[in-house]
Write an enzyme that holds these catalytic residues in place. Structure first.
Site, PDB file in Angstrom:
ATOM      1  N   LYS A   1       0.883  -1.175   0.000  1.00 58.12           N
ATOM      2  CA  LYS A   1       0.000   0.000   0.000  1.00 58.12           C
ATOM      3  C   LYS A   1       0.912   1.215   0.000  1.00 58.12           C
ATOM      4  CE  LYS A   1      -3.017   2.738   2.842  1.00 58.12           C
ATOM      5  NZ  LYS A   1      -3.685   2.900   4.153  1.00 58.12           N
TER       6      LYS A   1
ATOM      7  N   GLY B   1      -8.115   9.202   9.425  1.00 61.79           N
ATOM      8  CA  GLY B   1      -8.464   9.360  10.834  1.00 61.79           C
ATOM      9  C   GLY B   1      -9.523  10.409  11.112  1.00 61.79           C
TER      10      GLY B   1
ATOM     11  N   ALA C   1      -9.449   5.375   3.897  1.00 59.03           N
ATOM     12  CA  ALA C   1      -9.268   6.558   4.757  1.00 59.03           C
ATOM     13  C   ALA C   1     -10.508   7.434   4.859  1.00 59.03           C
ATOM     14  CB  ALA C   1      -8.097   7.431   4.289  1.00 59.03           C
ATOM     15  N   GLY C   2     -10.751   7.909   6.073  1.00 60.46           N
ATOM     16  CA  GLY C   2     -11.791   8.896   6.313  1.00 60.46           C
ATOM     17  C   GLY C   2     -13.149   8.326   6.660  1.00 60.46           C
TER      18      GLY C   2
ATOM     19  N   ASN D   1      -9.586   1.657   9.517  1.00 61.07           N
ATOM     20  CA  ASN D   1      -8.753   1.416  10.694  1.00 61.07           C
ATOM     21  C   ASN D   1      -9.296   2.162  11.914  1.00 61.07           C
ATOM     22  OD1 ASN D   1      -5.158   1.147  11.265  1.00 61.07           O
ATOM     23  ND2 ASN D   1      -6.807   1.041  12.721  1.00 61.07           N
ATOM     24  N   THR D   2      -9.143   3.499  11.900  1.00 63.82           N
ATOM     25  CA  THR D   2      -9.465   4.274  13.090  1.00 63.82           C
ATOM     26  C   THR D   2     -10.914   4.080  13.547  1.00 63.82           C
ATOM     27  OG1 THR D   2      -7.891   5.912  12.251  1.00 63.82           O
ATOM     28  CG2 THR D   2      -9.272   6.582  14.092  1.00 63.82           C
TER      29      THR D   2
END
Lengths: 66, 256
Positions: free
Chosen positions: B96, B157, B184-185, B206-207
């Protein structure tokens, strides 16, 4: 010989990257990746990779990531 | 069926492994997510530390394919070196590719990204580029040899969801046959479902899972949302309309 390992100053006698890992006490069986002066050095080439005064070495291991 | 460099994943939910309260909760979350891929990274290791080894053993126990990242790299050279280090440590040619160009938004540097992708493809890597939704950048990345694209939904994040729906829809429409992952986001499962409803092939989270009050339960919620969104896309959603159209038939309606 003064070198930088992971941005820390070290005074070492090891002539090669493989010898440096031993001198600093890294586990030979650990999953580690190395770079010298910003360029990748494969594990198979560490024994033949000479160090020089002021060398910048990075020693990395697996870590959590996103 | 969607193939990522010739590999069909067991799930369209990709999960990051960072920021969990404990390794046990991370493992629980990965299992409850039924994640098709987990992302991993590299960091400096001190002599005598077993942190890297312990994490590697945890990943092996999970038995899920790994996608190493080049997080934290700000130049093509850093990213290329990190990718080579990751390939040796994790034993995969998947990468990645992240090259960050702006520190407040962690926005990808599309110019350096294309440069790094070109080098890594030549070096035999299978590159998953973390990119903006830029159409021209996407074209360049494909020309560089990338066979997967990973546009952001919003800054890493931030949990803001899909910031540019038009852009993501346009990207999907321009490259209908390229496997694409919104990365992301994403903050809540409905964001993930929305990405899948747009026709994206997978999402990477993830977050939103790691920082939930109950990460394992949230992981399950995301898995259900990804599945629902995909099913809805395949089922071909209705077109949106500006004006109301009666759903109850008007023929035969009484005049009272």
């Amino acid at each position: 010989m003064q070198i930088l390992v992971n941005d820390q100053h070290h005074d070492v006698t090891a002539p090669t990257l493989a010898a440096l890992l031993d001198e600093l006490g890294y586990d030979r069986t650990a999953r580690l990746a190395t770079a010298l002066d910003g360029s990748f050095v494969a594990a198979s080439r560490r024994a033949d990779m000479p160090l020089h005064e002021g060398a910048r070495i990075e020693i990395l291991a697996p870590m959590q990531g996103g | 069926m969607t193939l990522f460099y010739g590999t069909e994943l067991s799930s369209r939910l990709m999960l990051g492994t960072a920021q969990y309260p404990s390794p046990e909760i991370l493992m629980d979350a990965v299992r409850r997510a039924g994640a098709g891929v987990v992302t991993v990274s590299l960091r400096r290791e001190a002599a005598g530390s077993r942190a890297g080894h312990a994490f590697w053993e945890l990943i092996r126990t999970l038995g899920v394919p790994v996608l190493p990242n080049t997080a934290g790299c700000h130049t093509a050279r850093e990213a290329v070196t990190t990718a080579h280090m990751a390939r040796e440590v994790f034993g995969t040619d998947w990468i990645k590719l992240e090259v960050i160009g702006e520190s407040d938004t962690l926005q990808p540097d599309m110019f350096a990204l294309v440069d790094a992708a070109r080098i890594l493809v030549e070096d035999g890597f299978k590159v998953f580029p973390y990119m903006t939704e830029d159409l021209v950048g996407a074209e360049r990345l494909l020309r560089a040899g990338c066979e997967v694209l990973m546009p952001w939904g919003a800054p890493i994040g931030s949990g803001k969801g899909l910031n540019n729906l038009f852009g993501l829809r346009a990207l999907r429409a321009h490259f209908p046959d390229v496997p694409m992952v919104v990365d992301a986001g994403i903050g809540v499962p409905s964001h993930a479902a929305q990405a899948m409803e747009l026709g994206y092939d997978a999402v990477l989270i993830n977050t939103a899972v790691a920082k939930a009050g109950d990460p394992a339960e949230m992981a399950r919620a995301f898995a259900m949302a990804v599945e629902a969104g995909r099913m809805a896309y395949v089922a071909d959603p209705m077109e949106m309309r500006d004006m109301a159209v009666p759903s109850t038939p008007v023929i035969g309606q009484a005049v009272l």
